[in-house]
Design a protein around this motif. Structure first.
Motif, PDB file in Angstrom:
ATOM      1  N   ASP A   1       0.830  -1.201   0.000  1.00 44.88           N
ATOM      2  CA  ASP A   1       0.000   0.000   0.000  1.00 44.88           C
ATOM      3  C   ASP A   1       0.869   1.258   0.000  1.00 44.88           C
ATOM      4  N   LEU A   2       1.887   1.276  -0.851  1.00 44.51           N
ATOM      5  CA  LEU A   2       2.736   2.458  -0.957  1.00 44.51           C
ATOM      6  C   LEU A   2       1.890   3.690  -1.246  1.00 44.51           C
ATOM      7  N   LEU A   3       0.912   3.533  -2.113  1.00 45.86           N
ATOM      8  CA  LEU A   3      -0.091   4.556  -2.400  1.00 45.86           C
ATOM      9  C   LEU A   3      -1.460   3.886  -2.377  1.00 45.86           C
ATOM     10  N   PRO A   4      -2.524   4.657  -2.318  1.00 45.18           N
ATOM     11  CA  PRO A   4      -3.853   4.034  -2.261  1.00 45.18           C
ATOM     12  C   PRO A   4      -4.146   3.121  -3.437  1.00 45.18           C
ATOM     13  N   TRP A   5      -3.461   3.329  -4.558  1.00 37.42           N
ATOM     14  CA  TRP A   5      -3.803   2.587  -5.776  1.00 37.42           C
ATOM     15  C   TRP A   5      -2.815   1.476  -6.076  1.00 37.42           C
ATOM     16  N   THR A   6      -1.851   1.227  -5.183  1.00 35.87           N
ATOM     17  CA  THR A   6      -0.868   0.178  -5.427  1.00 35.87           C
ATOM     18  C   THR A   6      -1.194  -1.065  -4.611  1.00 35.87           C
ATOM     19  N   HIS A   7      -0.749  -2.201  -5.097  1.00 38.03           N
ATOM     20  CA  HIS A   7      -0.942  -3.476  -4.414  1.00 38.03           C
ATOM     21  C   HIS A   7       0.153  -4.413  -4.899  1.00 38.03           C
ATOM     22  N   LYS A   8       0.102  -5.640  -4.491  1.00 33.89           N
ATOM     23  CA  LYS A   8       1.227  -6.539  -4.794  1.00 33.89           C
ATOM     24  C   LYS A   8       1.318  -6.903  -6.272  1.00 33.89           C
ATOM     25  N   SER A   9       0.231  -6.710  -7.023  1.00 35.79           N
ATOM     26  CA  SER A   9       0.285  -6.994  -8.459  1.00 35.79           C
ATOM     27  C   SER A   9       0.567  -5.748  -9.295  1.00 35.79           C
ATOM     28  N   THR A  10       0.828  -4.619  -8.652  1.00 38.19           N
ATOM     29  CA  THR A  10       1.160  -3.391  -9.386  1.00 38.19           C
ATOM     30  C   THR A  10       2.479  -3.585 -10.139  1.00 38.19           C
TER      31      THR A  10
END
Length: 515
Positions: A118-127
């Protein structure tokens, strides 16, 4: 809460985040803290499409690299050693506090934060994330970046790529090797890029499918004749039409006989779509290979002339003429291979393979390899660069197309954002501090400025006047929409407006924007 209401209004973004060096990573983690403070419950934010590029970072941040990085920014002969002494002191302080109190080094915290899902609200492990590093980087060593690549994979990130460059300076990889694939989004943008780079293919495919029932019927009848001359002539007609759409050429050798069944299968409207596409691709592949083959033959025939001219020009101090001549060769070759002359010419490090390909004294396999290298660049550049559209519509037809697009459903939060900003500007306005009640909207063409205003007019009283192309008497509908309000322009700008513009043309041919 009010915060959750604001969050609910946020439109899921499509972001490409490019962080340069450790400083860019620090700004990225700072942005994370600011967003987290603004939206404590940011999990309710709807997920958007996001990709991350970490360019020459993160580094371990040893003392030598830090001093070189700061030294590159500060050239003053007195300030540079002072800054170096300050950096040295900070490193000593960091080492002492870590040894005595166990405090983490700021760069260690930075590297750890970058591996948060969750580096940013729109990131996740598949980013998707792409790391860029160079072996010639004297600020952040490539093996330091490589270490974080491995830690990111161990942390569970599913889409991690690492591009290593050989000779590019710090954060200058795209500048020195623009042809390299630096697209981080393996799963987000390829479809979009494919739809752009294969525009010619798709146009040819659509046209082929439209004509295929007629092709199929005609081919079936002609194939039954004992004399196959007319049958082959008709196949040649289809070939030339398709080759012209694919590579812009009609002088290629037509499909050999063993391709005829593929043509019949691609034209047959009752075959499954997947089979027809496969057979069509088979036909197109032949055309593309034939274009390269014939271009190679023509190139080798003219190569002695190219080689002599390049050798003479290379001896000049001013390389302007050399570059112009190379551009001439490039345009001729790219026109023959991909049917385009609007691509970016070979960069400087391709000039040596060009010399090798033209050199008649080189071994044949070396020349072939060099020619293949040149062709590979042309094809990759054609895939990256969209084909420039050609306007073939009349002004009235173009106006209809533009008007229809302008009235389509609006996508985005521009209207909501403008209304919120309008209320803020109205509350803070003061007649003694401000020039007037004016809100400029500054943005590039085609980004939706006029459309936002048009949609605001659906819920508010609005008078819209468009002062477009005041001095352009040859108005082109493709220059923008909505069109110029001719009579309003004449009223306000009669001193500069072209009074000889045909009024009847505006009355009859130009669509009036209705909000």
């Amino acid at each position: 809460t009010n915060t959750e209401v604001e969050i609910a209004k946020v439109v899921p973004p499509r972001l490409l985040i490019h962080a340069f060096s450790n400083g860019g990573c620090a700004q990225l983690t700072c942005l994370r803290r600011l967003l987290k403070a603004r939206y404590p419950n940011w999990d309710v934010l709807r997920r958007g499409s996001c990709a991350l590029v970490l360019d020459s970072c993160p580094g371990v941040g040893n003392l030598g690299h830090a001093q070189r990085a700061m030294g590159a920014l500060v050239g003053h002969p007195i300030l540079r050693p002072l800054l170096g002494a300050l950096i040295t002191w900070l490193y000593i302080y960091s080492a002492i506090t870590k040894r005595l109190f166990g405090w983490a080094n700021p760069l260690e915290i930075l590297k750890r934060d970058l591996n948060r899902y969750d580096l940013l609200p729109w990131t996740h492990k598949s980013t998707p994330r792409l790391y860029l590093a160079s072996k010639a980087d004297n600020v952040v060593a490539f093996y330091e970046v490589e270490g974080h690549v491995e830690s990111a994979k161990k942390a569970g990130f599913e889409d991690v790529r690492f591009e290593i460059f050989e000779e590019t300076p710090h954060v200058s990889h795209a500048k020195f090797e623009p042809e390299r694939n630096m697209d981080p989004v393996g799963g987000m943008q390829p479809e979009q890029r494919k739809a752009t780079c294969e525009e010619r293919y798709h146009a040819a495919h659509v046209a082929f499918l439209q004509e295929s029932p007629r092709y199929s019927h005609r081919l079936s009848n002609l194939s039954k004749l004992s004399n196959k001359t007319e049958y082959k002539e008709y196949i040649e007609t289809i070939f030339k039409k398709l080759a012209n759409k694919i590579v812009g050429r009609e002088d290629l050798s037509v499909w050999p006989v063993h391709y005829f069944p593929s043509l019949h299968a691609a034209c047959q409207p009752y075959n499954p779509d997947e089979d027809r596409v496969e057979e069509f691709d088979h036909l197109v592949k032949y055309i593309e290979e034939e274009a390269v083959k014939s271009s190679k033959v023509a190139f080798l025939q003219e190569s002695p002339q190219y080689f002599d001219r390049l050798s003479d020009l290379s001896e000049l101090d001013d390389q302007t003429e050399t570059n112009k001549y190379i551009e001439t060769i490039f345009k001729k070759l790219s026109s023959e291979i991909v049917g385009r002359a609007d691509l970016l010419v070979w960069p400087a490090h391709y000039h040596w393979p060009l010399h090798n390909a033209c050199n008649p004294y080189m071994p044949e396999n070396s020349r072939t390899e060099a020619f293949a290298h040149l062709v590979k660049y042309i094809k990759s550049e054609a895939e990256k660069s969209p084909i420039k559209a050609v306007n073939t519509r009349s002004p009235l037809e173009a106006s209809g197309v533009m008007d229809k697009a302008f009235r389509a459903d609006y996508v985005g939060g521009g209207v909501t954002w403008f209304e919120e900003a309008f209320r803020i500007y109205r509350d803070v306005y003061h007649h003694e501090r401000h020039y007037g009640k004016v809100i400029p909207i500054l943005q590039s063409s085609g980004m939706g400025k006029s459309r936002v205003i048009a949609d605001i007019g659906k819920d508010h009283h609005l008078l819209s006047v468009c002062f477009r192309d005041l001095t352009n008497s040859n108005y082109d509908s493709y220059r923008g929409w909505p069109p110029q309000d001719y009579f309003a322009c004449r009223f306000f700008f009669e001193d500069v407006f072209k009074l000889d513009m045909p009024v009847e043309y505006h009355k009859e041919k130009r669509w009036q924007a209705r909000f």
